[in-house]
Write a protein that holds these residues in place. Sequence first.
Motif, PDB file in Angstrom:
ATOM      1  N   VAL A 471      18.669  37.882   0.478  1.00  0.00           N
ATOM      2  CA  VAL A 471      18.882  38.129  -0.953  1.00  0.00           C
ATOM      3  C   VAL A 471      17.600  37.741  -1.691  1.00  0.00           C
ATOM      4  N   ASP A 472      17.124  38.633  -2.587  1.00  0.00           N
ATOM      5  CA  ASP A 472      15.906  38.354  -3.354  1.00  0.00           C
ATOM      6  C   ASP A 472      16.198  37.730  -4.708  1.00  0.00           C
ATOM      7  N   VAL A 473      17.308  38.136  -5.333  1.00  0.00           N
ATOM      8  CA  VAL A 473      17.676  37.632  -6.664  1.00  0.00           C
ATOM      9  C   VAL A 473      19.183  37.477  -6.729  1.00  0.00           C
ATOM     10  N   LEU A 474      19.629  36.376  -7.350  1.00  0.00           N
ATOM     11  CA  LEU A 474      21.054  36.178  -7.612  1.00  0.00           C
ATOM     12  C   LEU A 474      21.305  36.472  -9.084  1.00  0.00           C
ATOM     13  N   LEU A 475      22.229  37.411  -9.356  1.00  0.00           N
ATOM     14  CA  LEU A 475      22.657  37.691 -10.729  1.00  0.00           C
ATOM     15  C   LEU A 475      24.116  37.273 -10.824  1.00  0.00           C
ATOM     16  N   ALA A 476      24.388  36.179 -11.535  1.00  0.00           N
ATOM     17  CA  ALA A 476      25.731  35.608 -11.539  1.00  0.00           C
ATOM     18  C   ALA A 476      26.263  35.414 -12.946  1.00  0.00           C
ATOM     19  N   ASP A 477      27.526  35.753 -13.139  1.00  0.00           N
ATOM     20  CA  ASP A 477      28.214  35.404 -14.375  1.00  0.00           C
ATOM     21  C   ASP A 477      28.415  33.885 -14.366  1.00  0.00           C
ATOM     22  N   VAL A 478      28.244  33.252 -15.544  1.00  0.00           N
ATOM     23  CA  VAL A 478      28.410  31.797 -15.595  1.00  0.00           C
ATOM     24  C   VAL A 478      29.884  31.426 -15.468  1.00  0.00           C
ATOM     25  N   GLY A 479      30.761  32.160 -16.146  1.00  0.00           N
ATOM     26  CA  GLY A 479      32.173  31.789 -16.196  1.00  0.00           C
ATOM     27  C   GLY A 479      32.999  32.415 -15.093  1.00  0.00           C
TER      28      GLY A 479
END
Length: 541
Positions: A471-479
Amino acid sequence: MPPSTVHPAENGDESGELAAGLTQEQLRQAQKMDAIGKLTGGVAHDFNNLLQVISGNLQLLASDVAGNPRAERRLANAMAGVARGSKLAAQLLAFGRRQPLAPKVVNIGRFVRDMDDLLRRALGEEIEVETVIAGGLWNTLVDPGNVENALLNLAINARDAMEGRGRLTIEAGNALLDTTYASAHGDLRAGQYVMIAVTDTGSGIAPDIIDQVFEPFFTTKPEGQGTGLGLSMVYGFVKQSGGHVKIYSEQGHGTTVKIYLPRSTQGEDRVVDIEEEDLRGGDETVLVVEDDDAVRDTVVAMLGDLGYRVLKARDAESALSIIESGIAIDLLFTDVVMPGPLRSPELARKASERQPGIAVLFTSGYTENAIVHGGRLDEGVELLSKPYTRDQLARRVRFVLADKARKAATSATPATSAAATPARPPLRVLVVEDDALIRMSIAEMLESRGHVALEAGDGNEALRIHASQPVDVLLADVGLPGMNGVEVAAKLRETQPNLPVLYATGDHTANGVRRDERTAILVKPYGVADLMEAIARLARR
Protein backbone atom coordinates in the motif's frame (compact mmCIF):
# COMPACT_ATOMS: atom_id res chain seq x y z
CA MET A 1 -25.47 62.20 -26.46
CA PRO A 2 -22.17 63.94 -27.32
CA PRO A 3 -19.71 64.43 -24.47
CA SER A 4 -19.66 67.83 -22.83
CA THR A 5 -16.44 69.83 -22.97
CA VAL A 6 -15.35 71.37 -19.68
CA HIS A 7 -13.16 74.47 -19.60
CA PRO A 8 -12.83 77.48 -17.32
CA ALA A 9 -14.72 80.65 -18.08
CA GLU A 10 -12.65 82.87 -20.32
CA ASN A 11 -11.77 86.38 -19.19
CA GLY A 12 -9.79 88.53 -21.55
CA ASP A 13 -8.71 90.89 -18.75
CA GLU A 14 -7.27 88.16 -16.52
CA SER A 15 -3.79 89.24 -15.50
CA GLY A 16 -0.57 87.23 -15.42
CA GLU A 17 -0.26 87.92 -11.69
CA LEU A 18 -3.60 86.24 -10.99
CA ALA A 19 -2.56 83.18 -13.01
CA ALA A 20 0.74 83.01 -11.12
CA GLY A 21 -1.12 83.38 -7.85
CA LEU A 22 -3.39 80.46 -8.73
CA THR A 23 -0.38 78.30 -9.57
CA GLN A 24 1.29 79.07 -6.24
CA GLU A 25 -1.94 78.32 -4.38
CA GLN A 26 -2.34 75.00 -6.23
CA LEU A 27 1.27 74.11 -5.34
CA ARG A 28 0.73 74.91 -1.66
CA GLN A 29 -2.49 72.89 -1.64
CA ALA A 30 -0.80 69.93 -3.35
CA GLN A 31 2.11 70.01 -0.87
CA LYS A 32 -0.30 70.18 2.08
CA MET A 33 -2.36 67.27 0.79
CA ASP A 34 0.79 65.19 0.14
CA ALA A 35 2.13 65.83 3.66
CA ILE A 36 -1.22 64.89 5.24
CA GLY A 37 -1.34 61.80 3.02
CA LYS A 38 2.06 60.57 4.20
CA LEU A 39 1.12 61.16 7.83
CA THR A 40 -2.20 59.32 7.54
CA GLY A 41 -0.55 56.41 5.70
CA GLY A 42 2.02 55.94 8.46
CA VAL A 43 -0.60 56.16 11.20
CA ALA A 44 -2.87 53.69 9.43
CA HIS A 45 -0.10 51.06 9.16
CA ASP A 46 0.51 50.83 12.92
CA PHE A 47 -3.18 51.30 13.72
CA ASN A 48 -4.21 48.40 11.48
CA ASN A 49 -1.60 46.11 13.05
CA LEU A 50 -3.02 46.89 16.49
CA LEU A 51 -6.55 46.28 15.24
CA GLN A 52 -5.46 42.94 13.75
CA VAL A 53 -4.11 41.74 17.11
CA ILE A 54 -7.28 42.83 18.91
CA SER A 55 -9.63 41.42 16.27
CA GLY A 56 -7.82 38.08 15.95
CA ASN A 57 -7.71 37.43 19.67
CA LEU A 58 -11.36 38.40 20.11
CA GLN A 59 -12.35 35.86 17.46
CA LEU A 60 -10.18 33.15 18.99
CA LEU A 61 -11.78 33.92 22.34
CA ALA A 62 -15.28 33.50 20.89
CA SER A 63 -15.13 29.69 21.05
CA ASP A 64 -14.06 29.85 24.72
CA VAL A 65 -17.09 31.90 25.80
CA ALA A 66 -19.67 30.20 23.55
CA GLY A 67 -22.91 29.73 25.50
CA ASN A 68 -22.27 32.66 27.84
CA PRO A 69 -24.68 35.37 26.58
CA ARG A 70 -23.11 38.15 28.66
CA ALA A 71 -19.59 37.41 27.43
CA GLU A 72 -20.78 36.95 23.84
CA ARG A 73 -22.50 40.36 23.96
CA ARG A 74 -19.31 42.00 25.20
CA LEU A 75 -17.30 40.31 22.47
CA ALA A 76 -19.78 41.54 19.87
CA ASN A 77 -19.46 45.11 21.20
CA ALA A 78 -15.66 44.88 21.08
CA MET A 79 -15.76 43.58 17.49
CA ALA A 80 -18.06 46.46 16.54
CA GLY A 81 -15.41 48.83 17.89
CA VAL A 82 -12.76 47.08 15.78
CA ALA A 83 -14.97 47.49 12.71
CA ARG A 84 -15.32 51.22 13.37
CA GLY A 85 -11.58 51.55 13.81
CA SER A 86 -10.99 49.65 10.58
CA LYS A 87 -13.35 51.96 8.70
CA LEU A 88 -11.55 55.00 10.12
CA ALA A 89 -8.16 53.67 8.99
CA ALA A 90 -9.56 52.90 5.53
CA GLN A 91 -10.85 56.47 5.23
CA LEU A 92 -7.45 57.86 6.21
CA LEU A 93 -5.73 55.70 3.62
CA ALA A 94 -8.28 56.74 1.01
CA PHE A 95 -7.65 60.43 1.60
CA GLY A 96 -3.88 59.89 1.62
CA ARG A 97 -4.13 58.02 -1.73
CA ARG A 98 -2.41 55.07 -0.07
CA GLN A 99 -5.11 52.40 -0.34
CA PRO A 100 -4.51 49.45 -2.69
CA LEU A 101 -7.07 49.71 -5.47
CA ALA A 102 -8.26 46.70 -7.46
CA PRO A 103 -9.81 48.42 -10.49
CA LYS A 104 -12.28 46.78 -12.86
CA VAL A 105 -13.76 48.01 -16.12
CA VAL A 106 -17.16 49.32 -14.99
CA ASN A 107 -20.18 50.80 -16.73
CA ILE A 108 -21.13 53.54 -14.29
CA GLY A 109 -24.69 53.76 -15.58
CA ARG A 110 -25.38 50.11 -14.77
CA PHE A 111 -23.50 50.48 -11.49
CA VAL A 112 -25.64 53.45 -10.36
CA ARG A 113 -28.87 51.66 -11.28
CA ASP A 114 -27.77 48.60 -9.25
CA MET A 115 -27.24 50.90 -6.24
CA ASP A 116 -30.77 52.32 -6.41
CA ASP A 117 -32.24 50.18 -3.59
CA LEU A 118 -29.22 50.73 -1.36
CA LEU A 119 -29.38 54.51 -1.82
CA ARG A 120 -33.12 54.66 -1.14
CA ARG A 121 -32.69 52.69 2.10
CA ALA A 122 -29.86 54.98 3.21
CA LEU A 123 -31.75 58.21 2.39
CA GLY A 124 -35.24 57.42 3.67
CA GLU A 125 -38.70 57.87 2.18
CA GLU A 126 -38.78 61.67 2.39
CA ILE A 127 -36.00 62.13 -0.16
CA GLU A 128 -36.82 61.74 -3.84
CA VAL A 129 -34.01 60.03 -5.80
CA GLU A 130 -33.67 60.66 -9.52
CA THR A 131 -31.04 59.10 -11.79
CA VAL A 132 -30.21 60.49 -15.23
CA ILE A 133 -27.96 58.25 -17.34
CA ALA A 134 -26.79 59.53 -20.70
CA GLY A 135 -26.97 57.26 -23.74
CA GLY A 136 -23.75 55.76 -25.08
CA LEU A 137 -22.02 56.07 -21.72
CA TRP A 138 -18.33 55.10 -21.79
CA ASN A 139 -16.76 52.55 -19.45
CA THR A 140 -14.21 53.52 -16.82
CA LEU A 141 -11.43 51.62 -15.01
CA VAL A 142 -12.14 52.00 -11.31
CA ASP A 143 -12.35 50.10 -8.02
CA PRO A 144 -16.08 49.18 -7.70
CA GLY A 145 -16.10 49.06 -3.90
CA ASN A 146 -14.68 52.55 -3.63
CA VAL A 147 -17.15 53.95 -6.17
CA GLU A 148 -19.97 52.56 -4.05
CA ASN A 149 -18.48 54.05 -0.87
CA ALA A 150 -17.99 57.43 -2.57
CA LEU A 151 -21.59 57.61 -3.83
CA LEU A 152 -22.93 56.55 -0.42
CA ASN A 153 -20.85 59.21 1.33
CA LEU A 154 -22.08 61.90 -1.06
CA ALA A 155 -25.68 60.74 -0.71
CA ILE A 156 -25.54 60.71 3.11
CA ASN A 157 -23.95 64.19 3.16
CA ALA A 158 -26.73 65.38 0.86
CA ARG A 159 -29.39 63.82 3.12
CA ASP A 160 -27.99 65.68 6.13
CA ALA A 161 -27.79 68.96 4.19
CA MET A 162 -31.47 68.55 3.20
CA GLU A 163 -32.41 67.62 6.79
CA GLY A 164 -34.01 64.41 5.56
CA ARG A 165 -36.34 65.94 2.96
CA GLY A 166 -35.67 67.03 -0.63
CA ARG A 167 -34.45 65.69 -3.96
CA LEU A 168 -31.19 63.93 -4.78
CA THR A 169 -30.21 63.72 -8.45
CA ILE A 170 -27.45 61.43 -9.72
CA GLU A 171 -26.31 62.02 -13.29
CA ALA A 172 -23.79 60.08 -15.39
CA GLY A 173 -22.47 61.22 -18.74
CA ASN A 174 -19.40 61.50 -20.95
CA ALA A 175 -17.11 64.54 -20.66
CA LEU A 176 -14.04 65.99 -22.35
CA LEU A 177 -11.69 67.95 -20.09
CA ASP A 178 -9.68 70.23 -22.34
CA THR A 179 -6.07 71.31 -21.89
CA THR A 180 -7.01 74.75 -20.59
CA TYR A 181 -9.14 73.28 -17.82
CA ALA A 182 -6.55 70.60 -17.03
CA SER A 183 -3.66 73.07 -16.76
CA ALA A 184 -5.69 75.13 -14.29
CA HIS A 185 -6.15 72.11 -12.00
CA GLY A 186 -2.65 70.88 -11.17
CA ASP A 187 -1.99 67.22 -11.94
CA LEU A 188 -5.15 66.70 -14.01
CA ARG A 189 -4.68 65.29 -17.54
CA ALA A 190 -6.78 66.49 -20.44
CA GLY A 191 -8.84 63.80 -22.12
CA GLN A 192 -12.01 61.73 -22.04
CA TYR A 193 -13.76 61.10 -18.73
CA VAL A 194 -16.94 59.59 -17.35
CA MET A 195 -18.68 62.17 -15.18
CA ILE A 196 -20.87 61.42 -12.14
CA ALA A 197 -22.74 64.37 -10.63
CA VAL A 198 -24.55 64.21 -7.28
CA THR A 199 -26.88 67.17 -6.69
CA ASP A 200 -29.00 67.97 -3.64
CA THR A 201 -31.54 70.65 -2.76
CA GLY A 202 -30.04 71.31 0.65
CA SER A 203 -28.72 74.35 2.50
CA GLY A 204 -25.54 74.71 0.44
CA ILE A 205 -22.01 75.57 1.59
CA ALA A 206 -20.73 79.01 2.55
CA PRO A 207 -18.15 80.42 0.07
CA ASP A 208 -15.57 81.03 2.81
CA ILE A 209 -15.34 77.32 3.72
CA ILE A 210 -15.93 75.54 0.41
CA ASP A 211 -12.17 75.16 -0.17
CA GLN A 212 -11.86 73.24 3.13
CA VAL A 213 -14.55 70.61 2.67
CA PHE A 214 -12.19 67.95 1.25
CA GLU A 215 -9.72 68.24 4.15
CA PRO A 216 -9.83 65.37 6.67
CA PHE A 217 -11.76 65.96 9.90
CA PHE A 218 -13.29 69.18 8.59
CA THR A 219 -17.05 69.11 9.14
CA THR A 220 -19.92 71.53 9.53
CA LYS A 221 -22.05 68.95 11.34
CA PRO A 222 -22.68 69.16 15.10
CA GLU A 223 -20.22 67.35 17.35
CA GLY A 224 -20.76 63.60 17.35
CA GLN A 225 -22.69 63.57 14.07
CA GLY A 226 -19.80 63.21 11.61
CA THR A 227 -16.10 62.37 11.41
CA GLY A 228 -15.28 64.83 8.64
CA LEU A 229 -13.74 62.00 6.58
CA GLY A 230 -16.50 61.31 4.04
CA LEU A 231 -15.60 63.95 1.44
CA SER A 232 -11.86 63.55 2.07
CA MET A 233 -12.23 59.83 1.29
CA VAL A 234 -14.03 60.69 -1.97
CA TYR A 235 -11.31 63.20 -2.87
CA GLY A 236 -8.43 60.80 -2.21
CA PHE A 237 -10.01 57.85 -4.01
CA VAL A 238 -10.84 59.91 -7.12
CA LYS A 239 -7.35 61.43 -7.26
CA GLN A 240 -5.70 58.02 -6.79
CA SER A 241 -7.83 56.72 -9.67
CA GLY A 242 -6.45 59.41 -11.98
CA GLY A 243 -9.65 61.42 -11.85
CA HIS A 244 -10.88 64.82 -10.78
CA VAL A 245 -13.50 66.09 -8.34
CA LYS A 246 -15.18 69.49 -8.30
CA ILE A 247 -17.77 70.98 -5.96
CA TYR A 248 -20.29 73.72 -6.75
CA SER A 249 -22.62 75.18 -4.13
CA GLU A 250 -25.00 78.06 -3.53
CA GLN A 251 -26.27 78.77 -0.07
CA GLY A 252 -29.96 78.12 0.26
CA HIS A 253 -30.18 76.31 -3.06
CA GLY A 254 -28.04 73.18 -2.85
CA THR A 255 -24.74 71.56 -3.79
CA THR A 256 -23.39 69.57 -6.73
CA VAL A 257 -20.32 67.35 -6.50
CA LYS A 258 -18.92 66.22 -9.85
CA ILE A 259 -16.56 63.26 -10.15
CA TYR A 260 -14.59 62.67 -13.35
CA LEU A 261 -13.12 59.18 -13.88
CA PRO A 262 -10.83 58.35 -16.85
CA ARG A 263 -12.48 56.58 -19.78
CA SER A 264 -11.63 52.94 -20.53
CA THR A 265 -12.01 51.51 -24.04
CA GLN A 266 -12.06 47.93 -22.73
CA GLY A 267 -15.15 45.75 -22.29
CA GLU A 268 -16.92 45.67 -18.93
CA ASP A 269 -15.57 43.17 -16.39
CA ARG A 270 -17.71 40.67 -14.54
CA VAL A 271 -17.16 41.23 -10.82
CA VAL A 272 -17.22 38.10 -8.64
CA ASP A 273 -17.60 38.43 -4.88
CA ILE A 274 -15.41 35.83 -3.18
CA GLU A 275 -17.31 36.43 0.06
CA GLU A 276 -19.93 34.11 -1.44
CA GLU A 277 -17.46 31.21 -1.27
CA ASP A 278 -18.25 28.58 1.36
CA LEU A 279 -16.32 29.06 4.60
CA ARG A 280 -13.92 26.17 5.20
CA GLY A 281 -10.35 25.45 6.19
CA GLY A 282 -7.88 22.89 4.89
CA ASP A 283 -4.73 20.95 5.69
CA GLU A 284 -2.23 22.66 3.37
CA THR A 285 1.07 24.03 4.64
CA VAL A 286 1.11 27.82 5.07
CA LEU A 287 4.25 29.87 5.78
CA VAL A 288 3.35 33.05 7.71
CA VAL A 289 5.88 35.90 7.45
CA GLU A 290 5.18 38.79 9.85
CA ASP A 291 7.61 40.96 11.85
CA ASP A 292 5.08 42.00 14.51
CA ASP A 293 5.17 39.24 17.14
CA ALA A 294 1.59 39.77 18.36
CA VAL A 295 0.14 39.85 14.84
CA ARG A 296 2.14 36.76 13.84
CA ASP A 297 1.04 34.74 16.86
CA THR A 298 -2.59 35.68 16.25
CA VAL A 299 -2.68 34.75 12.56
CA VAL A 300 -0.80 31.49 13.23
CA ALA A 301 -3.44 30.57 15.81
CA MET A 302 -6.29 31.48 13.44
CA LEU A 303 -4.86 29.40 10.58
CA GLY A 304 -4.16 26.49 12.92
CA ASP A 305 -7.75 26.69 14.15
CA LEU A 306 -8.83 26.35 10.51
CA GLY A 307 -6.86 23.12 10.18
CA TYR A 308 -3.78 24.32 8.28
CA ARG A 309 -0.22 23.22 9.01
CA VAL A 310 1.50 26.51 9.83
CA LEU A 311 5.16 27.55 9.69
CA LYS A 312 6.26 31.03 10.76
CA ALA A 313 9.08 33.52 10.20
CA ARG A 314 9.70 37.03 11.52
CA ASP A 315 11.36 38.42 8.37
CA ALA A 316 11.83 37.67 4.67
CA GLU A 317 15.34 36.22 5.05
CA SER A 318 14.20 33.71 7.68
CA ALA A 319 11.27 32.77 5.47
CA LEU A 320 13.59 32.17 2.50
CA SER A 321 15.69 29.82 4.65
CA ILE A 322 12.57 27.78 5.45
CA ILE A 323 11.61 27.68 1.77
CA GLU A 324 15.12 26.58 0.75
CA SER A 325 15.14 23.83 3.39
CA GLY A 326 12.97 21.71 1.10
CA ILE A 327 9.79 21.70 3.19
CA ALA A 328 6.87 21.67 0.75
CA ILE A 329 4.86 24.88 1.19
CA ASP A 330 1.49 25.46 -0.44
CA LEU A 331 0.95 29.11 0.46
CA LEU A 332 3.27 31.99 1.37
CA PHE A 333 1.27 34.47 3.49
CA THR A 334 3.49 37.52 3.98
CA ASP A 335 3.20 41.06 5.25
CA VAL A 336 4.16 43.63 2.63
CA VAL A 337 6.22 45.95 4.84
CA MET A 338 9.10 43.88 6.25
CA PRO A 339 12.40 44.76 7.97
CA GLY A 340 15.76 43.75 6.48
CA PRO A 341 17.31 43.94 3.02
CA LEU A 342 14.99 41.37 1.39
CA ARG A 343 11.64 42.90 0.46
CA SER A 344 8.41 40.92 0.34
CA PRO A 345 7.92 41.04 -3.47
CA GLU A 346 11.46 39.72 -3.89
CA LEU A 347 10.75 36.98 -1.33
CA ALA A 348 7.68 35.98 -3.35
CA ARG A 349 9.74 35.85 -6.55
CA LYS A 350 12.48 33.72 -4.96
CA ALA A 351 9.85 31.43 -3.39
CA SER A 352 8.29 30.83 -6.81
CA GLU A 353 11.72 30.03 -8.27
CA ARG A 354 12.54 27.50 -5.56
CA GLN A 355 9.06 25.98 -5.26
CA PRO A 356 7.25 26.49 -8.59
CA GLY A 357 3.51 26.72 -8.18
CA ILE A 358 3.58 28.07 -4.61
CA ALA A 359 0.62 30.39 -3.96
CA VAL A 360 1.32 33.87 -2.57
CA LEU A 361 -1.02 36.05 -0.51
CA PHE A 362 0.12 39.46 0.74
CA THR A 363 -1.29 41.27 3.76
CA SER A 364 -0.76 44.79 5.02
CA GLY A 365 -2.29 47.75 6.77
CA TYR A 366 -0.40 50.05 4.41
CA THR A 367 1.32 48.90 1.20
CA GLU A 368 3.95 51.65 0.71
CA ASN A 369 3.77 50.95 -3.05
CA ALA A 370 5.68 47.66 -2.71
CA ILE A 371 2.97 45.82 -4.63
CA VAL A 372 0.95 48.87 -5.64
CA HIS A 373 2.02 51.04 -8.56
CA GLY A 374 0.04 53.89 -10.01
CA GLY A 375 -2.38 53.41 -7.12
CA ARG A 376 -3.28 49.90 -8.31
CA LEU A 377 -2.39 46.40 -7.26
CA ASP A 378 0.17 44.79 -9.55
CA GLU A 379 -1.21 42.26 -12.02
CA GLY A 380 -1.85 38.86 -10.44
CA VAL A 381 -1.21 40.06 -6.87
CA GLU A 382 -3.59 38.95 -4.11
CA LEU A 383 -3.86 41.18 -1.03
CA LEU A 384 -5.77 40.77 2.24
CA SER A 385 -5.88 44.17 3.95
CA LYS A 386 -5.56 44.45 7.73
CA PRO A 387 -7.48 44.18 9.89
CA TYR A 388 -9.28 41.08 8.64
CA THR A 389 -11.67 38.67 10.31
CA ARG A 390 -11.27 34.91 10.67
CA ASP A 391 -13.94 34.42 8.00
CA GLN A 392 -12.22 36.81 5.58
CA LEU A 393 -8.89 35.03 6.17
CA ALA A 394 -10.46 31.61 5.62
CA ARG A 395 -12.17 32.63 2.38
CA ARG A 396 -9.18 34.45 0.92
CA VAL A 397 -6.76 31.61 1.69
CA ARG A 398 -9.09 29.05 0.11
CA PHE A 399 -9.64 31.33 -2.89
CA VAL A 400 -5.89 31.74 -3.50
CA LEU A 401 -5.18 28.02 -3.07
CA ALA A 402 -8.06 27.12 -5.40
CA ASP A 403 -6.82 29.65 -7.96
CA LYS A 404 -3.37 28.07 -7.77
CA ALA A 405 -4.90 24.64 -8.51
CA ARG A 406 -6.92 26.05 -11.42
CA LYS A 407 -3.85 27.66 -12.97
CA ALA A 408 -1.87 24.44 -12.61
CA ALA A 409 -4.64 22.46 -14.32
CA THR A 410 -4.94 25.02 -17.14
CA SER A 411 -1.21 25.15 -17.85
CA ALA A 412 -0.80 21.35 -17.84
CA THR A 413 -0.26 19.74 -21.24
CA PRO A 414 -2.44 16.79 -22.28
CA ALA A 415 0.47 14.46 -21.55
CA THR A 416 0.87 15.69 -17.98
CA SER A 417 -2.63 16.80 -17.06
CA ALA A 418 -4.49 15.31 -14.12
CA ALA A 419 -6.96 13.75 -16.51
CA ALA A 420 -4.18 11.68 -18.12
CA THR A 421 -1.92 9.03 -16.60
CA PRO A 422 -0.16 10.56 -13.54
CA ALA A 423 3.43 11.74 -14.04
CA ARG A 424 4.43 9.57 -11.07
CA PRO A 425 3.90 5.76 -11.12
CA PRO A 426 0.32 4.79 -10.19
CA LEU A 427 -0.23 4.69 -6.43
CA ARG A 428 -1.94 1.88 -4.56
CA VAL A 429 -4.39 3.69 -2.27
CA LEU A 430 -6.12 1.82 0.54
CA VAL A 431 -9.56 3.44 0.97
CA VAL A 432 -11.14 2.79 4.37
CA GLU A 433 -14.74 4.06 4.45
CA ASP A 434 -17.77 2.39 6.04
CA ASP A 435 -20.28 4.03 3.67
CA ALA A 436 -20.30 1.82 0.56
CA LEU A 437 -21.50 4.55 -1.82
CA ILE A 438 -18.82 7.02 -0.65
CA ARG A 439 -16.16 4.28 -0.83
CA MET A 440 -17.20 3.39 -4.39
CA SER A 441 -17.13 7.08 -5.42
CA ILE A 442 -13.61 7.57 -4.02
CA ALA A 443 -12.40 4.45 -5.79
CA GLU A 444 -13.79 5.72 -9.09
CA MET A 445 -12.06 9.09 -8.59
CA LEU A 446 -8.72 7.38 -7.98
CA GLU A 447 -9.04 4.93 -10.85
CA SER A 448 -10.08 7.68 -13.28
CA ARG A 449 -6.65 9.24 -12.66
CA GLY A 450 -4.70 6.01 -13.11
CA HIS A 451 -4.30 4.97 -9.48
CA VAL A 452 -5.24 1.62 -7.92
CA ALA A 453 -7.96 1.66 -5.24
CA LEU A 454 -8.04 -1.03 -2.55
CA GLU A 455 -11.38 -0.89 -0.68
CA ALA A 456 -12.05 -1.68 2.98
CA GLY A 457 -15.28 -1.17 4.91
CA ASP A 458 -13.71 -1.13 8.38
CA GLY A 459 -10.42 -1.24 10.25
CA ASN A 460 -10.13 -5.04 10.46
CA GLU A 461 -10.61 -5.44 6.71
CA ALA A 462 -8.00 -2.69 6.15
CA LEU A 463 -5.48 -4.61 8.30
CA ARG A 464 -6.07 -7.80 6.27
CA ILE A 465 -5.56 -6.00 2.94
CA HIS A 466 -2.42 -4.25 4.18
CA ALA A 467 -0.96 -7.56 5.38
CA SER A 468 -1.54 -9.21 2.01
CA GLN A 469 -0.30 -6.59 -0.49
CA PRO A 470 1.71 -3.35 -0.71
CA VAL A 471 0.00 0.00 0.00
CA ASP A 472 1.40 3.43 -0.97
CA VAL A 473 -1.20 5.69 0.67
CA LEU A 474 -3.90 5.18 3.30
CA LEU A 475 -7.08 7.22 2.78
CA ALA A 476 -9.24 6.74 5.87
CA ASP A 477 -12.43 8.24 7.23
CA VAL A 478 -11.81 9.45 10.79
CA GLY A 479 -15.20 8.38 12.17
CA LEU A 480 -15.13 4.63 11.42
CA PRO A 481 -17.17 2.22 13.56
CA GLY A 482 -15.18 0.15 16.03
CA MET A 483 -11.57 1.01 15.17
CA ASN A 484 -11.52 4.67 14.08
CA GLY A 485 -9.34 6.03 11.27
CA VAL A 486 -6.58 7.29 13.58
CA GLU A 487 -6.31 3.87 15.22
CA VAL A 488 -6.21 2.14 11.82
CA ALA A 489 -3.33 4.38 10.71
CA ALA A 490 -1.41 3.70 13.93
CA LYS A 491 -1.78 -0.08 13.43
CA LEU A 492 -0.59 0.04 9.81
CA ARG A 493 2.39 2.23 10.70
CA GLU A 494 3.59 -0.41 13.17
CA THR A 495 4.78 -2.40 10.15
CA GLN A 496 5.09 0.51 7.65
CA PRO A 497 6.30 3.54 9.66
CA ASN A 498 6.51 5.94 6.69
CA LEU A 499 3.05 5.19 5.29
CA PRO A 500 1.45 8.45 4.07
CA VAL A 501 -2.02 8.91 5.55
CA LEU A 502 -4.82 11.08 4.17
CA TYR A 503 -7.74 11.51 6.57
CA ALA A 504 -11.17 12.34 5.11
CA THR A 505 -13.41 14.19 7.55
CA GLY A 506 -16.28 16.63 7.70
CA ASP A 507 -14.58 18.47 10.60
CA HIS A 508 -11.63 20.62 9.55
CA THR A 509 -10.24 20.53 13.10
CA ALA A 510 -10.00 16.70 12.84
CA ASN A 511 -9.79 16.07 16.57
CA GLY A 512 -7.36 13.31 17.44
CA VAL A 513 -5.27 13.69 14.28
CA ARG A 514 -1.60 14.42 14.77
CA ARG A 515 -0.34 16.38 11.77
CA ASP A 516 3.14 15.76 10.40
CA GLU A 517 4.98 15.40 7.08
CA ARG A 518 3.32 12.03 6.42
CA THR A 519 -0.21 13.11 7.32
CA ALA A 520 -2.79 15.26 5.52
CA ILE A 521 -6.47 16.07 6.00
CA LEU A 522 -9.10 16.26 3.28
CA VAL A 523 -12.28 18.09 4.32
CA LYS A 524 -15.60 16.73 3.05
CA PRO A 525 -17.18 17.37 0.65
CA TYR A 526 -14.34 17.24 -1.88
CA GLY A 527 -13.96 16.64 -5.59
CA VAL A 528 -11.48 14.86 -7.83
CA ALA A 529 -9.16 17.87 -8.04
CA ASP A 530 -9.06 18.23 -4.23
CA LEU A 531 -8.32 14.51 -3.80
CA MET A 532 -5.55 14.45 -6.43
CA GLU A 533 -3.96 17.60 -5.03
CA ALA A 534 -3.92 16.19 -1.49
CA ILE A 535 -2.35 12.91 -2.63
CA ALA A 536 0.24 14.84 -4.68
CA ARG A 537 1.17 16.91 -1.61
CA LEU A 538 1.75 13.76 0.41
CA ALA A 539 3.87 12.32 -2.39
CA ARG A 540 6.02 15.49 -2.51
CA ARG A 541 6.60 15.41 1.23
